[in-house]
Each structure stands twice: as structure tokens, then as C-alpha cells.
Scaffold this motif. Structure first.
Motif, PDB file in Angstrom:
ATOM      1  N   ALA A   3       7.876  21.878  69.202  1.00  0.00           N
ATOM      2  CA  ALA A   3       9.135  21.231  68.841  1.00  0.00           C
ATOM      3  C   ALA A   3      10.097  22.233  68.220  1.00  0.00           C
ATOM      4  CB  ALA A   3       8.877  20.071  67.872  1.00  0.00           C
ATOM      5  N   ARG A   4       9.585  23.125  67.366  1.00  0.00           N
ATOM      6  CA  ARG A   4      10.447  24.144  66.756  1.00  0.00           C
ATOM      7  C   ARG A   4      10.997  25.097  67.806  1.00  0.00           C
ATOM      8  NH1 ARG A   4       6.600  23.982  62.407  1.00  0.00           N
ATOM      9  NH2 ARG A   4       5.403  25.640  63.419  1.00  0.00           N
ATOM     10  N   HIS A   5      10.168  25.434  68.805  1.00  0.00           N
ATOM     11  CA  HIS A   5      10.625  26.339  69.865  1.00  0.00           C
ATOM     12  C   HIS A   5      11.806  25.731  70.619  1.00  0.00           C
ATOM     13  CE1 HIS A   5      10.549  29.167  73.183  1.00  0.00           C
ATOM     14  NE2 HIS A   5      10.376  28.163  74.032  1.00  0.00           N
ATOM     15  N   ILE A   6      11.692  24.477  71.008  1.00  0.00           N
ATOM     16  CA  ILE A   6      12.765  23.816  71.745  1.00  0.00           C
ATOM     17  C   ILE A   6      13.981  23.625  70.838  1.00  0.00           C
ATOM     18  CG2 ILE A   6      13.429  21.714  72.965  1.00  0.00           C
ATOM     19  CD1 ILE A   6      10.550  21.464  73.887  1.00  0.00           C
ATOM     20  N   ALA A   7      13.729  23.321  69.562  1.00  0.00           N
ATOM     21  CA  ALA A   7      14.831  23.147  68.613  1.00  0.00           C
ATOM     22  C   ALA A   7      15.626  24.440  68.454  1.00  0.00           C
ATOM     23  CB  ALA A   7      14.291  22.689  67.262  1.00  0.00           C
ATOM     24  N   GLY A   8      14.942  25.565  68.441  1.00  0.00           N
ATOM     25  CA  GLY A   8      15.641  26.847  68.351  1.00  0.00           C
ATOM     26  C   GLY A   8      16.566  27.061  69.540  1.00  0.00           C
ATOM     27  N   GLN A   9      16.094  26.720  70.729  1.00  0.00           N
ATOM     28  CA  GLN A   9      16.947  26.812  71.916  1.00  0.00           C
ATOM     29  C   GLN A   9      18.137  25.859  71.801  1.00  0.00           C
ATOM     30  OE1 GLN A   9      14.101  25.865  74.985  1.00  0.00           O
ATOM     31  NE2 GLN A   9      13.561  28.015  75.317  1.00  0.00           N
ATOM     32  N   ALA A  10      17.883  24.666  71.252  1.00  0.00           N
ATOM     33  CA  ALA A  10      18.959  23.693  71.088  1.00  0.00           C
ATOM     34  C   ALA A  10      20.022  24.213  70.125  1.00  0.00           C
ATOM     35  CB  ALA A  10      18.391  22.369  70.576  1.00  0.00           C
ATOM     36  N   PHE A  11      19.598  24.807  69.016  1.00  0.00           N
ATOM     37  CA  PHE A  11      20.564  25.328  68.045  1.00  0.00           C
ATOM     38  C   PHE A  11      21.429  26.413  68.685  1.00  0.00           C
ATOM     39  CE2 PHE A  11      22.202  28.047  64.767  1.00  0.00           C
ATOM     40  CZ  PHE A  11      22.509  27.191  63.725  1.00  0.00           C
ATOM     41  N   THR A  12      20.795  27.324  69.414  1.00  0.00           N
ATOM     42  CA  THR A  12      21.535  28.406  70.051  1.00  0.00           C
ATOM     43  C   THR A  12      22.572  27.866  71.033  1.00  0.00           C
ATOM     44  OG1 THR A  12      19.641  29.901  69.825  1.00  0.00           O
ATOM     45  CG2 THR A  12      21.311  30.501  71.442  1.00  0.00           C
ATOM     46  N   THR A  13      22.183  26.848  71.794  1.00  0.00           N
ATOM     47  CA  THR A  13      23.115  26.256  72.755  1.00  0.00           C
ATOM     48  C   THR A  13      24.241  25.515  72.052  1.00  0.00           C
ATOM     49  OG1 THR A  13      21.305  26.012  74.354  1.00  0.00           O
ATOM     50  CG2 THR A  13      23.300  24.712  74.736  1.00  0.00           C
ATOM     51  N   PHE A  49      27.934  39.865  75.456  1.00  0.00           N
ATOM     52  CA  PHE A  49      26.996  39.814  74.327  1.00  0.00           C
ATOM     53  C   PHE A  49      25.732  39.021  74.646  1.00  0.00           C
ATOM     54  CE2 PHE A  49      31.071  40.557  72.082  1.00  0.00           C
ATOM     55  CZ  PHE A  49      30.710  41.676  71.349  1.00  0.00           C
ATOM     56  N   ASN A  50      25.624  38.531  75.886  1.00  0.00           N
ATOM     57  CA  ASN A  50      24.453  37.765  76.330  1.00  0.00           C
ATOM     58  C   ASN A  50      24.202  36.562  75.415  1.00  0.00           C
ATOM     59  OD1 ASN A  50      22.329  37.198  78.102  1.00  0.00           O
ATOM     60  ND2 ASN A  50      20.842  38.349  76.866  1.00  0.00           N
ATOM     61  N   VAL A  51      25.243  35.770  75.158  1.00  0.00           N
ATOM     62  CA  VAL A  51      25.138  34.581  74.322  1.00  0.00           C
ATOM     63  C   VAL A  51      24.248  33.544  75.005  1.00  0.00           C
ATOM     64  CG1 VAL A  51      26.434  32.651  73.343  1.00  0.00           C
ATOM     65  CG2 VAL A  51      27.371  34.966  73.238  1.00  0.00           C
ATOM     66  N   ALA A  52      23.266  33.025  74.250  1.00  0.00           N
ATOM     67  CA  ALA A  52      22.334  32.011  74.755  1.00  0.00           C
ATOM     68  C   ALA A  52      21.637  32.445  76.048  1.00  0.00           C
ATOM     69  CB  ALA A  52      23.063  30.678  74.969  1.00  0.00           C
ATOM     70  N   GLY A  53      21.439  33.765  76.195  1.00  0.00           N
ATOM     71  CA  GLY A  53      20.762  34.278  77.376  1.00  0.00           C
ATOM     72  C   GLY A  53      21.503  34.011  78.661  1.00  0.00           C
ATOM     73  N   VAL A  54      22.856  34.031  78.605  1.00  0.00           N
ATOM     74  CA  VAL A  54      23.641  33.638  79.773  1.00  0.00           C
ATOM     75  C   VAL A  54      23.721  34.747  80.813  1.00  0.00           C
ATOM     76  CG1 VAL A  54      25.884  34.424  78.877  1.00  0.00           C
ATOM     77  CG2 VAL A  54      25.782  32.470  80.441  1.00  0.00           C
ATOM     78  N   ARG A  55      23.573  36.003  80.407  1.00  0.00           N
ATOM     79  CA  ARG A  55      23.789  37.113  81.342  1.00  0.00           C
ATOM     80  C   ARG A  55      22.837  37.063  82.538  1.00  0.00           C
ATOM     81  NH1 ARG A  55      22.923  42.519  78.647  1.00  0.00           N
ATOM     82  NH2 ARG A  55      24.662  41.844  77.335  1.00  0.00           N
TER      83      ARG A  55
END
Length: 490
Positions: A279-289, A458-464
Motif C-alpha cells: 500500500a505504501r509503494h502504490i501511495a508513493g506513486q500516487a503522491f508523485t502523480t 527532469f523526468n517528472v513522475a518517470g515520464v521520459r
């Protein structure tokens, strides 16, 4: 992502109606009338949350349980019974208050239409939450969009044709609610056929929904009281300017709502099935997005505060609204992270009551500062108070939530987003300020382009890597479309 895309038209409609309401009502009403409407709307929303939200939450939460136990008819019969009892009681009490306390015609009309609109909205919200629980997102989005647009259009028509003043928007919502309720009623009645409404089931629903409603009540109550304090200290016109700026900052809340719809089920599912670590792993991705989308929006609104309010708000309120908008935008950003991210720790661990108590801290700060600043700084002072309270709530829930489940704060991803926002701001500084509607549109488009390029850099949210993959896919398709060279043979 498919859920987010399905709900995207609703988010767009909410934003358009929100902006349209500000643009229309601030021009068709006097500053004092718009201030009275804004104050009544805030009080009405707080009252709706107190009376009805717990049952709306139960309609969603217990749908799957009732379906699994083949008790859906009992579930819907109980919900319909709750709706009739609470709705009738609300209309009766409001009627008695209006008649016994001697409200003037304007206040009486506002109270009557607001009560009717809230009661009908409660009935339709039960249907919408049931649609969401049944994964009928297309119907959910379509019916919500219809309610918003019909209610808004009817409110404008009633204001222009019958000059109902601040009661007109509530009368419009009443008409919109009547139409949607008429569409929903046969389906709800059919689902409840053969079922039994029981007091014990209603008590069970209340035990679940009351803490969730309490947490919302604390925040809405603070906002309502803050506007009452602002009205007493600065006058109704200052409340109107504050409300107009609050509405212009609303797109941030819509962004948080839409993104939360996509991420929240994943976080809850991971917690229940795989534990806190996943849950923390997915939450971290959610915060970044969340940060990657809402932070540049926040910066953008602040940068265009002056021309945006001049365009969207009536001239008598525009100057004060422009002063209040930056602080309210900051308040919306921090409140969004508090409500749609840090609050997850309390919901995952069923500590919603604790969350409601913690929200008293930012509420006390906001009200104290509103009382101190509203008299001298008007709407701008109340906005600064709201920002201070929102930041306090962000910090309080982030710290307290770590003792329940330590949701991450990805500093690396946040730093990349901040760097991209700084790059966007510097790029926009080269264009100069926007002064009219065409230059504002150009400014916004340029800001979006600057941020997208900066986000890739800057590769924000791993977009690059994702952008690279899309470009490679497009290049491959282009190559397949090119004609194959042929050689002539003699």
C-alpha cells in the motif's frame, strides 16, 4: 486509468459550471446578493454533510456486502426509508424555522429552495453512489453531469426571468434535482421491491458513515463559520469576493478528486490483500502523480490571478478576488493533499474519528486568523487564514498518520516537479503579463508547453521513458505507412 478517463467529462463539466457560475452570478447579482448566496451555499453544504453524507457513504460501502448476501432489496429499501424520513424531517424543520423566526422574503426563499435542493440531492446521491459501487461509471458520470448542467442552466434562467436574486441558484438545483430524481426513482424502487427497511440496518449504516461525515463536517463547518466571520467583519461584498476566488481555485480540488478516484481503490486493495508495504509503494506513486499535476496547476493559477479574475469575476468584486486568489490556491493545494493523500492512513486503519479530531487544529487556526485579519484585509485576509489552516492540517495529518501507517513523502519526485515548475515560471516571465482574454489563453498554452518540456527534461513522475516509448511507436507506425519502393524489371 480507464476509470479516470470515464469520469473526465464530469470533471470538465464541474470545472465549466464552477467557472460559469462565478462569471454569471457575480455579474447578474449585486455584490451583497452574491455574498448572501455564497454564505447560504456554504451553510447549506455543511448542513447537507451533517444530515445526509453518512447514508450516502453507506450506499457505496455496503452495496457489495448486500449483493454477496443476496440482500440488495433490503439494502435499497433501508436507504429509501432513510431518504424519506430525513428528507421529510428536513423540509418540516426548515419550514417551521422560516415561519416562526420571521425571515424576510429573500432569506425565506433561500432557505426553502436550499432545503428542497438538498433533499432531492440526497436522493440522487444515493443512486449515484450505488452506480459507483456497481462499477457503472458511465451512468454515474452522465447523470451527475446532467444534474450539474441542468441545475446551473435553470438557475441562470430563473435569475434572469424572475429576478429571484440569491435564491435563484438553489431554485435551479431544485428543478434539476426533481428531473434526475424522477429518472432515478423507478430504478431504485425496482431494486427495493420485496425488501424490508430495518432500523438495525440503518443504525449499522450510521455507525459506519457518521465518523466520515464528522470529518467532512469539521472542515465545512470551519469554512461556513469563516465566511460568517468575514461577513461580520468586512461585509457581504467581501464574502462575495472570497467566494469568487474560492471558485476560481476549485479546479485543483477537481484534479485531486479525479486522480483519487483512480488511485484510492488500488491503495485500499493493496492494503487488504498484500499488506501495508505494498500500500505504501502504490501511495508513493500516487503522491508523485498528484504533485506532478496539481503543483504546476497551482503555480499557473497564481501567475494569472489578476487577468483571470478580471475576465471571470464581475468588476465590483474582481479586485478583491484577485488579492484573495493566490492564498486560496495555496490553501486548495495543501487541503487536497491532506484530504486525498494523508487521510488515507486514517481510513485504511479505520481511525476516521481521530482524523476528525485532528482537523480541529487547522480549523482553530483558520478561524482565529480570519477574526484577526478580516477586518483590516477583507477577503485577502480570510484567504491567508485559510492557507495557514490548510498548511497546519497538512502537517498535523502527515505526522499523526505515520503512527498508523507511514505513507511516503517522495522527496526525489517532489524535487523534480518543483524544478519543472520553476523552469515553467522562468519561461513565462519572458512572455510578460497577460492583459486580456487572447493573451491569457496564449499565456496558459505557453505555460502548459513549458511545463511539459520541463517535465520531460527532469523526468517528472518517470515520464521520459513513456514519452520515448510513445515516440518510438509513432515512428514505427509512420514507417509502416510509407510505400515500399519497387524495382522495375525488364
Amino acid at each position: 486509468m480507464s476509470r479516470f478517463l470515464t469520469l473526465a467529462p464530469l470533471q470538465i463539466a464541474q470545472a465549466l459550471v464552477g467557472f460559469g457560475a462565478i462569471a454569471a452570478f457575480t455579474r447578474l447579482m449585486s455584490p451583497d446578493e452574491f455574498g448572501a448566496y455564497a454564505l447560504a451555499l456554504s451553510v447549506s453544504m455543511a448542513a447537507h454533510t451533517v444530515l445526509f453524507t453518512w447514508a450516502e457513504a453507506a450506499a457505496f460501502r455496503f452495496f457489495a456486502t448486500a449483493q454477496a448476501g443476496r440482500r440488495l432489496s433490503d439494502h435499497f429499501a433501508t436507504l429509501i426509508g432513510i431518504a424519506f424520513v430525513l428528507g421529510a424531517a428536513t423540509l418540516l424543520i426548515v419550514g417551521l424555522i422560516v415561519s416562526r423566526l420571521g425571515f424576510d422574503d429573500e432569506a425565506g426563499a433561500i432557505a426553502a429552495f436550499a432545503a428542497a435542493a438538498a433533499t432531492l440531492r440526497f436522493f440522487t446521491r444515493i443512486a449515484r453512489e450505488s452506480d459507483r459501487a456497481a462499477l457503472s461509471f458511465t451512468r454515474y458520470a452522465a447523470m451527475e453531469t446532467a444534474y450539474l448542467t441542468l441545475g446551473f442552466a435553470a438557475g441562470i434562467a430563473l435569475l434572469v426571468v424572475f429576478d429571484l436574486g440569491p435564491a435563484a441558484p438553489f431554485a435551479g438545483l431544485t428543478l434539476g434535482g426533481l428531473l434526475i430524481a424522477a429518472i432515478d426513482a423507478p430504478g431504485l424502487w425496482r431494486k427495493a421491491r420485496g425488501g424490508y427497511a430495518t432500523f438495525s440496518r440503518a443504525q449499522h449504516y450510521a455507525a459506519y458513515g457518521a465518523p466520515l461525515a464528522l470529518a467532512l463536517v469539521v472542515d465545512l463547518g470551519v469554512q461556513a463559520v469563516a465566511r460568517i466571520v468575514l461577513s461580520a467583519q468586512g461585509g457581504a461584498a467581501e464574502v462575495g469576493a472570497y467566494a469568487a476566488a474560492f471558485g476560481l481555485a476549485r479546479p485543483l480540488d477537481l484534479m485531486f478528486m479525479g486522480l483519487s478516484t483512480a488511485f484510492a481503490p488500488l491503495i485500499f486493495s493493496a492494503y487488504e490483500e498484500k499488506g501495508a508495504s505494498e500500500a505504501r509503494h502504490i501511495a508513493g506513486q500516487a503522491f508523485t502523480t498528484l504533485a506532478a499535476i496539481t503543483l504546476p496547476a497551482c503555480v499557473g493559477i497564481i501567475l494569472v490571478a489578476q487577468p483571470l479574475t478580471a475576465l471571470m469575476v464581475g468588476p465590483e468584486l474582481a479586485a478583491q478576488a484577485a488579492l484573495a486568489l493566490p492564498a486560496l490556491t495555496v490553501a486548495g493545494l495543501f487541503s487536497g493533499f491532506t484530504l486525498y493523500y494523508w487521510s488515507e492512513a486514517f481510513q485504511l486503519t479505520h481511525r476516521t474519528g481521530q482524523r476528525a479530531l485532528l482537523m480541529l487544529i487547522p480549523g482553530a487556526i483558520q478561524l482565529s486568523l480570519t477574526f484577526l485579519l478580516a477586518r483590516t484585509h477583507g477577503a485577502a485576509g480570510a484567504a491567508l487564514a485559510a492557507a495557514a489552516g490548510a498548511i497546519a492540517g497538512f502537517v498535523a495529518l502527515a505526522i499523526a498518520g505515520r503512527f498508523l501507517i507511514a505513507l511516503p513523502l517522495p522527496f526525489g519526485g517532489l524535487a523534480r516537479t518543483l524544478a519543472a515548475c520553476c523552469s515553467m515560471t522562468m519561461g513565462l516571465a519572458l512572455l510578460g503579463p497577460a492583459t486580456d482574454a487572447p493573451s491569457l489563453a496564449l499565456f496558459v498554452a505557453a505555460g502548459g508547453a513549458f511545463y511539459v518540456l520541463s517535465a520531460i527534461a527532469f523526468n517528472v513522475a518517470g515520464v521520459r521513458p513513456r514519452v520515448s516509448a510513445v515516440l518510438q511507436s509513432l515512428a514505427a507506425k509512420v514507417r509502416t505507412l510509407q510505400p515500399t519502393p519497387t524495382t522495375d524489371t525488364q
